[in-house]
Enzyme design. Structure first.
Site, PDB file in Angstrom:
ATOM      1  N   ASN A  91     -36.130  -7.769 -29.962  1.00  0.00           N
ATOM      2  CA  ASN A  91     -35.550  -8.563 -28.878  1.00  0.00           C
ATOM      3  C   ASN A  91     -36.370  -8.332 -27.612  1.00  0.00           C
ATOM      4  O   ASN A  91     -36.331  -7.244 -27.036  1.00  0.00           O
ATOM      5  CB  ASN A  91     -34.091  -8.127 -28.676  1.00  0.00           C
ATOM      6  N   HIS A 144     -32.954 -17.576 -29.139  1.00  0.00           N
ATOM      7  CA  HIS A 144     -33.220 -16.236 -28.615  1.00  0.00           C
ATOM      8  C   HIS A 144     -33.238 -15.273 -29.801  1.00  0.00           C
ATOM      9  O   HIS A 144     -32.356 -15.310 -30.662  1.00  0.00           O
ATOM     10  CB  HIS A 144     -32.119 -15.860 -27.630  1.00  0.00           C
ATOM     11  N   CYS A 177     -31.598 -12.372 -20.876  1.00  0.00           N
ATOM     12  CA  CYS A 177     -32.316 -13.008 -21.995  1.00  0.00           C
ATOM     13  C   CYS A 177     -32.395 -14.522 -21.863  1.00  0.00           C
ATOM     14  O   CYS A 177     -33.147 -15.171 -22.587  1.00  0.00           O
ATOM     15  CB  CYS A 177     -31.630 -12.679 -23.316  1.00  0.00           C
TER      16      CYS A 177
HETATM   17  N1  ACO Z   1     -29.014   3.281 -37.118  1.00  0.00           N
HETATM   18  C1  ACO Z   1     -28.009   3.662 -37.906  1.00  0.00           C
HETATM   19  N2  ACO Z   1     -26.723   3.508 -37.579  1.00  0.00           N
HETATM   20  C2  ACO Z   1     -26.445   2.934 -36.396  1.00  0.00           C
HETATM   21  C3  ACO Z   1     -27.451   2.510 -35.508  1.00  0.00           C
HETATM   22  C4  ACO Z   1     -28.774   2.696 -35.904  1.00  0.00           C
HETATM   23  N3  ACO Z   1     -29.824   2.319 -35.143  1.00  0.00           N
HETATM   24  N4  ACO Z   1     -26.872   1.974 -34.407  1.00  0.00           N
HETATM   25  C5  ACO Z   1     -25.551   2.055 -34.593  1.00  0.00           C
HETATM   26  N5  ACO Z   1     -25.281   2.640 -35.780  1.00  0.00           N
HETATM   27  C6  ACO Z   1     -23.981   2.915 -36.383  1.00  0.00           C
HETATM   28  C7  ACO Z   1     -22.873   2.996 -35.360  1.00  0.00           C
HETATM   29  O1  ACO Z   1     -22.800   4.297 -34.815  1.00  0.00           O
HETATM   30  C8  ACO Z   1     -21.665   2.640 -36.196  1.00  0.00           C
HETATM   31  O2  ACO Z   1     -21.287   3.790 -36.924  1.00  0.00           O
HETATM   32  P1  ACO Z   1     -19.735   4.124 -37.157  1.00  0.00           P
HETATM   33  O3  ACO Z   1     -19.181   2.976 -37.951  1.00  0.00           O
HETATM   34  O4  ACO Z   1     -19.785   5.421 -37.924  1.00  0.00           O
HETATM   35  O5  ACO Z   1     -19.129   4.249 -35.797  1.00  0.00           O
HETATM   36  C9  ACO Z   1     -22.191   1.618 -37.195  1.00  0.00           C
HETATM   37  O6  ACO Z   1     -23.612   1.811 -37.221  1.00  0.00           O
HETATM   38  C10 ACO Z   1     -21.873   0.187 -36.823  1.00  0.00           C
HETATM   39  O7  ACO Z   1     -22.219  -0.035 -35.456  1.00  0.00           O
HETATM   40  P2  ACO Z   1     -22.002  -1.421 -34.753  1.00  0.00           P
HETATM   41  O8  ACO Z   1     -22.450  -1.330 -33.325  1.00  0.00           O
HETATM   42  O9  ACO Z   1     -20.604  -1.914 -35.008  1.00  0.00           O
HETATM   43  O10 ACO Z   1     -23.024  -2.326 -35.605  1.00  0.00           O
HETATM   44  P3  ACO Z   1     -23.248  -3.872 -35.559  1.00  0.00           P
HETATM   45  O11 ACO Z   1     -23.128  -4.423 -36.909  1.00  0.00           O
HETATM   46  O12 ACO Z   1     -22.454  -4.525 -34.452  1.00  0.00           O
HETATM   47  O13 ACO Z   1     -24.790  -3.986 -35.164  1.00  0.00           O
HETATM   48  C11 ACO Z   1     -26.148  -4.430 -33.210  1.00  0.00           C
HETATM   49  C12 ACO Z   1     -25.235  -3.423 -33.951  1.00  0.00           C
HETATM   50  C13 ACO Z   1     -27.370  -4.659 -34.071  1.00  0.00           C
HETATM   51  C14 ACO Z   1     -26.500  -3.813 -31.875  1.00  0.00           C
HETATM   52  C15 ACO Z   1     -25.389  -5.747 -32.986  1.00  0.00           C
HETATM   53  O14 ACO Z   1     -24.123  -5.480 -32.488  1.00  0.00           O
HETATM   54  C16 ACO Z   1     -26.082  -6.710 -32.045  1.00  0.00           C
HETATM   55  O15 ACO Z   1     -27.137  -7.214 -32.329  1.00  0.00           O
HETATM   56  N6  ACO Z   1     -25.444  -7.033 -30.898  1.00  0.00           N
HETATM   57  C17 ACO Z   1     -25.889  -8.087 -30.009  1.00  0.00           C
HETATM   58  C18 ACO Z   1     -27.128  -7.830 -29.291  1.00  0.00           C
HETATM   59  C19 ACO Z   1     -27.415  -9.005 -28.393  1.00  0.00           C
HETATM   60  O16 ACO Z   1     -27.295 -10.155 -28.771  1.00  0.00           O
HETATM   61  N7  ACO Z   1     -27.694  -8.784 -27.147  1.00  0.00           N
HETATM   62  C20 ACO Z   1     -27.764  -9.945 -26.252  1.00  0.00           C
HETATM   63  C21 ACO Z   1     -28.913 -10.117 -25.606  1.00  0.00           C
HETATM   64  S1  ACO Z   1     -29.748  -8.620 -25.208  1.00  0.00           S
HETATM   65  C22 ACO Z   1     -30.182  -8.714 -23.553  1.00  0.00           C
HETATM   66  O17 ACO Z   1     -29.708  -9.490 -22.799  1.00  0.00           O
HETATM   67  C23 ACO Z   1     -31.176  -7.668 -23.077  1.00  0.00           C
END
Ligand code: ACO
Length: 320
Positions: A277, A247, A116
């Site tokens: 993203n 980003h 990214c």
């Molecule tokens: N819909 C519903 N529930 C979901 C979904 C979804 N799409 N995805 C995950 N969940 C659930 C999980 O299973 C989990 O359930 P549980 O508590 O029963 O186990 C719960 O939601 C929480 O999941 P987390 O992964 O802890 O959620 P979080 O608040 O961290 O959000 C996200 C997830 C949006 C992916 C976030 O972590 C994020 O944005 N991470 C960074 C992404 C990023 O910056 N990437 C860098 C660049 S990308 C690149 O280089 C290509």
């Protein structure tokens, strides 16, 4: 240093595929909801390539867009760099494919892959080519066809990504331009965010794998640090910064970064709700969007930053 020692952005462009996938559409594909996606990421929709479209089409359209905006002749371009992790060819590079489609010959053209952070890495490289006199007019295109490597059964990742391309033309000038570009990487994080090459593994393992919450924590910390670093090394008080162009990975990460540098959200360019993203292309796509809708104006000071697979990170302070 020569007289034309600054790299200045003279034109930007972008391209988003026509096909749109909304959160509601995703509710039919995986166990998710519009509410969850909006609340956790800020994303409402993303653009997706159709089956017969490829990365090279977006690269070309964004490039032409930027060349037109820069009002330069294609023959003036003396370096092409494309940033992507999702080119349809292993080789030749997307940059060589673009060079041919633009009808330009003999100038150097190459790709980089910095996840990214691709566009910030490109700015760093273009800046050095221009500063040392090796190039006078550089075309940068960052593009991703992430939908082609998305695991559409994994709700943790498939709701986040979109396709798109952003481009910029930089020329040598007597005044800034780019004030600073800082880049970095830490490969020890490689297993938190990766897609293996389909040549070596089963299709499933060649799709995006991401440990979302671990990536989130490092991204928030690192982005705050590098944004502050750029302001400090340029002695720029926050009141003098017109726009942060972050980003577009997650709305909560964007808000956390703005808070870390004490910048109100009114001075942050946010396109994540429409684009998702788009990895390397997210910063130049947001930049072009805000230039074209009139928010970003000539003479303003911009801070661009990104974080991604590698991990890689970078920030650039630019007078537009
Ligand atoms: N819909 C519903 N529930 C979901 C979904 C979804 N799409 N995805 C995950 N969940 C659930 C999980 O299973 C989990 O359930 P549980 O508590 O029963 O186990 C719960 O939601 C929480 O999941 P987390 O992964 O802890 O959620 P979080 O608040 O961290 O959000 C996200 C997830 C949006 C992916 C976030 O972590 C994020 O944005 N991470 C960074 C992404 C990023 O910056 N990437 C860098 C660049 S990308 C690149 O280089 C290509």
């Amino acid at each position: 240093m020569n007289n034309l020692s600054y790299a200045r952005i003279v034109g930007t462009g972008s391209f988003s595929p026509k096909k749109i996938l909304t959160n509601k559409d995703l509710e039919k594909i995986v166990d998710t909801s519009d509410e969850w996606i909006t609340e956790r990421s800020g994303i409402k929709q993303r653009h997706i390539l159709s089956e017969n479209e490829v990365l090279g089409d977006m690269v070309y359209d964004a490039a032409v867009n930027a060349i037109d905006a820069a009002a330069i002749d294609r023959s003036q371009i003396d370096l092409i760099i494309v940033a992507s992790a999702t080119n349809e060819y292993s080789f030749p590079s997307a940059a060589c494919i673009l060079q041919n489609r633009l009808g330009i010959k003999n100038i150097p053209a190459f790709d980089i892959n910095a996840g990214c952070t691709g566009f910030i890495y490109q700015l760093n490289i273009a800046n050095q080519y221009i500063q040392n006199g090796s190039a006078k007019c550089v075309l940068l295109v960052a593009a991703e066809a992430l939908s082609k490597v998305t695991d559409w059964t994994d709700r943790g990742t498939c709701v986040l990504f979109g396709d798109g391309a952003g481009a910029a033309v930089l020329v040598a000038d007597t005044k800034p331009g780019i004030r600073s570009v800082t880049i970095g990487a830490d490969g020890s994080y490689k297993d938190l965010l990766y897609a293996k090459d389909a040549m070596y593994v089963e299709k499933k393992d060649a799709l995006v794998h991401m440990a979302g919450s671990e990536v989130f924590k490092v991204a928030v910390k690192k982005l705050g640090e590098i944004a502050n670093h750029s302001l400090e090394i340029n002695n720029l008080p926050i009141e003098k910064l017109d726009w942060l162009i972050p980003h577009q990975a997650n709305m909560r990460i964007i808000q956390a970064t703005a808070k870390r540098i004490n910048l109100p959200m009114e001075r942050v360019i946010v396109t994540i709700q429409d684009q998702g993203n788009t990895s390397a292309s997210s910063v130049p796509l947001a930049l072009d969007t805000a230039i074209r809708d009139g928010r970003i104006k000539r003479g303003q000071t911009l801070l661009m930053e990104a974080f991604g697979a590698g991990f890689t990170w970078g920030s650039a302070l630019v007078d537009y």
